[in-house]
Structure formats: structure tokens, C-alpha cells
Design a protein around this motif. Structure first.
Motif, mmCIF file in Angstrom:
data_model
loop_
_atom_site.group_PDB
_atom_site.id
_atom_site.type_symbol
_atom_site.label_atom_id
_atom_site.label_comp_id
_atom_site.label_asym_id
_atom_site.label_seq_id
_atom_site.Cartn_x
_atom_site.Cartn_y
_atom_site.Cartn_z
ATOM 1 N N THR A 209 41.869 30.916 42.312
ATOM 2 C CA THR A 209 42.261 31.762 41.184
ATOM 3 C C THR A 209 41.369 32.988 41.119
ATOM 4 N N ASP A 210 41.956 34.105 40.726
ATOM 5 C CA ASP A 210 41.226 35.382 40.616
ATOM 6 C C ASP A 210 41.836 36.141 39.438
ATOM 7 N N TYR A 211 41.149 36.126 38.287
ATOM 8 C CA TYR A 211 41.695 36.729 37.074
ATOM 9 C C TYR A 211 40.651 37.592 36.377
ATOM 10 N N THR A 212 41.145 38.663 35.762
ATOM 11 C CA THR A 212 40.310 39.535 34.944
ATOM 12 C C THR A 212 40.779 39.444 33.495
ATOM 13 N N PHE A 213 39.821 39.275 32.588
ATOM 14 C CA PHE A 213 40.096 39.140 31.156
ATOM 15 C C PHE A 213 39.412 40.294 30.423
ATOM 16 N N THR A 230 34.636 44.181 26.663
ATOM 17 C CA THR A 230 33.933 43.498 27.745
ATOM 18 C C THR A 230 34.989 42.990 28.715
ATOM 19 N N ILE A 231 34.767 43.248 29.999
ATOM 20 C CA ILE A 231 35.743 42.908 31.041
ATOM 21 C C ILE A 231 35.137 41.850 31.951
ATOM 22 N N VAL A 232 35.773 40.701 32.030
ATOM 23 C CA VAL A 232 35.254 39.572 32.805
ATOM 24 C C VAL A 232 36.228 39.257 33.933
ATOM 25 N N ARG A 233 35.737 39.325 35.158
ATOM 26 C CA ARG A 233 36.546 38.905 36.298
ATOM 27 C C ARG A 233 35.969 37.621 36.868
ATOM 28 N N ARG A 234 36.840 36.639 37.073
ATOM 29 C CA ARG A 234 36.411 35.344 37.604
ATOM 30 C C ARG A 234 37.210 34.971 38.844
ATOM 31 N N GLN A 235 36.516 34.428 39.816
ATOM 32 C CA GLN A 235 37.143 33.781 40.960
ATOM 33 C C GLN A 235 36.670 32.320 40.958
ATOM 34 N N ILE A 236 37.610 31.413 40.779
ATOM 35 C CA ILE A 236 37.295 29.980 40.750
ATOM 36 C C ILE A 236 38.214 29.273 41.731
ATOM 37 N N THR A 237 37.652 28.407 42.547
ATOM 38 C CA THR A 237 38.442 27.562 43.431
ATOM 39 C C THR A 237 38.365 26.125 42.936
ATOM 40 N N PHE A 238 39.515 25.586 42.576
ATOM 41 C CA PHE A 238 39.601 24.194 42.143
ATOM 42 C C PHE A 238 39.940 23.320 43.348
#
Length: 319
Positions: A209-213, A230-238
């Protein structure tokens, strides 16, 4: 954080990956200069600039274009002047791909896993209580309790946040004593994909997953009206491991890799488990605080992998 799962952990992450805002003043000047103008009457205004974007299906080729004359956000229009204005609202921006049988999982199992991954992203980044600083109980309940050290490391991160154990690496949290969200909408853009694990990850199915909030916020003080984002980008691999080969809890998510990057978060402050956005009214801040040493980064640029970005405490080119 210091978590490991099948020898895979946080990649390229350090507290310096938190990025502080450094261009707010420039945006303010331009916004104030144009506050009385009507963009829809200007010759350069394109009505398509406000139409919703199609869902992201692959990595963009570059960053969103800057506005020629950016507008300041307001309490009524907190995303004004931001590329996120055209992004989806909240959970509508998290769209799982079509499911198909992958690795050890059937199509039905993949469908369920994708829905669970979305549930985690919503519970960890969009839950209003979590954004306001609460513990993400629902999100924590979606993680596999049998993953070695995961829950204990998370509990330690909430109890005693440190550079190594910081809950904001997975959860979006602001201190309710300092700030409050503007409205109920968080803008979201990104994508997820599914693949069969190989090599050291053989026997697992991976959901990447690769999402920006984008979070609009104001000071918690009554009557505050200066809106920042505030801009948060996350890359998470489940990781979904084959229960025939591994000791796992079916229906729960493992986490094998994670990284994040934050625009407008004071990375010079000690880690305390919350984001600390900067406001123009704060001026230069604490003169004794160390200056961010890293280069400016555009937090809206989704064209690069997070591992390619500078890891030092730097500045944000826009908010």
C-alpha cells in the motif's frame, strides 16, 4: 520502530524522515495578495482544476503542478491551494484492486485480505478519535497478535515514544492540547497491489500500500482561524502467511515493511507520539532549536519511492 517479522522490518526509516514545514511564509504572501480576486474570472483559470481526479492506478510520472498564484486555506475551504483539493474524501480514496487467486490464497481470501488492509488504513489514518490523539484500538485489533514482538513494540511506543519506537510511523495522531482538525474530511490518494511473496518471503501473500493523507488543522485555542495542513505519505506492506507453514492468526494482518514521510511536522522536536505542525503565527519558533539539515521535499510528489527521499530532517516545499 524496532520490529521484525520473518527478518523484514522498517526500511530506510529514521526520525529524520519527518519533514518540517519551511515554505509557509511564501505561500501566505501569495495567498494574501490574491485574496480579493475571483479565480473563475481570471484568464488562466481552468474549470477542470477542481474536477475530481481519477483513481491512481500506477506511480505518477511527476509531482502535481504548483498553482501559479496559490490561495491560502480557510476554515470553510481548508484544501484551497492544495493539489489534494481534487483528491478523494477519506475512505473513498482507498480503493482495493480487483482480487484474484494469489499464492496460497483463493480469490475469496484475497478479497477479504484487501478489505482488511483497507480497514486498517482507515482505522489508523482516518478515524477522527485517532487523529485527535486516541489510541487506535480498532487498528491494533486487526494486526496479528502472533507476529513476534509487534504488539509489545507498539505498546512500548505508545507508553514511551522514542526515535526508534514512534507510533506515528503507523498511526496519524495530533496532540489535542495543541491542534484540532478542520472539518471532518481528510483527503486521500494512493493505491494498493497484491503479489506472491518470493525468496525470503515465500509462503506469504503481500499487500503493498502507498497512500498520502492530507490533514487540515488549526490551533486548539478557541477562535483560532489560521489553517495549515500536514501531509502524511505511508508505504506499508502487509503479509498474509500460509497457516499451513507458519504460526499465524487467520484473518489478521502481519506487517513486514513500513515507511512514512511527513510534510509540516516539526522534526526538530523530541518524539512524543504526535505530529506537531508549524503555523505562520509561530514565527521563527525556538531560536535554540536545531535547524533542519536536509533538502526541501514536495510532500505531494508521489512519483518516487520513499526510500529515494532524503532521510535527514528537512523542509517541505509546500503544504
Amino acid at each position: 520502530m524496532g520490529w521484525d517479522y520473518d527478518d523484514h522490518g522498517s526500511q530506510g526509516q529514521s526520525p529524520a524522515a519527518r519533514i518540517a514545514s519551511g515554505a509557509v511564509g511564501l505561500v501566505v504572501v501569495a495567498g494574501l495578495a490574491l485574496a480579493a480576486l475571483r479565480p473563475e474570472l481570471m484568464p488562466w483559470h481552468d474549470p477542470g482544476d477542481t474536477l475530481p481526479l481519477a483513481a491512481e492506478t500506477g506511480r505518477p510520472s511527476g509531482a502535481p503542478a504548483d498553482e501559479a498564484f496559490p490561495h491560502r486555506p480557510t476554515l470553510r475551504e481548508p484544501f484551497k491551494g492544495s493539489p489534494a483539493l481534487r483528491w478523494a474524501d477519506g475512505a473513498a480514496g482507498i480503493v482495493p484492486p480487483p482480487a484474484k487467486a494469489t499464492g496460497w490464497m483463493s480469490k475469496a481470501q484475497v478479497t477479504t485480505a484487501l478489505a482488511t488492509a483497507k480497514d486498517f488504513l482507515v482505522a489508523s489514518n482516518l478515524d477522527p478519535a485517532v487523529i485527535r490523539g486516541a489510541r487506535p484500538q480498532r487498528a491494533l485489533g486487526l494486526l496479528d497478535p502472533r507476529q513476534p514482538d509487534l504488539r509489545s513494540d507498539l505498546e512500548r511506543a505508545f507508553a514511551e515514544p522514542t526515535d526508534r519506537d514512534d507510533p506515528t510511523m503507523l498511526f496519524s495522531r495530533f496532540s489535542p492540547a495543541e491542534v484540532r482538525p478542520v472539518g471532518e474530511v481528510v483527503k486521500v490518494r494512493g493505491r494498493m497491489s497484491v503479489e506472491n511473496g518470493r525468496g525470503e518471503q515465500a509462503g506469504t501473500v503481500l499487500i503493498r500500500t502507498d497512500y498520502t493523507f492530507v490533514y487540515p488543522i488549526v490551533k486548539a485555542r478557541p477562535g483560532s482561524d489560521e489553517v495549515e495542513r500536514t501531509i502524511v505519505r505511508r508505504q506499508i506492506t502487509f503479509s498474509l502467511a500460509d497457516p499451513a507453514r507458519f504460526e499465524v492468526t487467520q484473518g489478521k494482518l502481519g506487517v513486514s515493511e513500513w515507511s512514512s514521510n511527513v510534510g509540516n511536522d516539526d522534526c526538530t522536536r523530541p518524539v512524543d507520539g504526535y505530529y506537531h505542525p508549524a503555523f505562520d503565527e509561530d514565527g521563527a519558533g525556538d531560536p535554540a532549536a536545531p535547524e533542519p539539515a536536509g533538502p526541501a521535499v514536495d510532500p505531494y510528489d508521489r512519483s518516487k519511492d520513499l526510500a529515494q527521499l532524503p532521510q535527514e530532517c528537512g523542509t517541505s516545499s509546500r503544504t
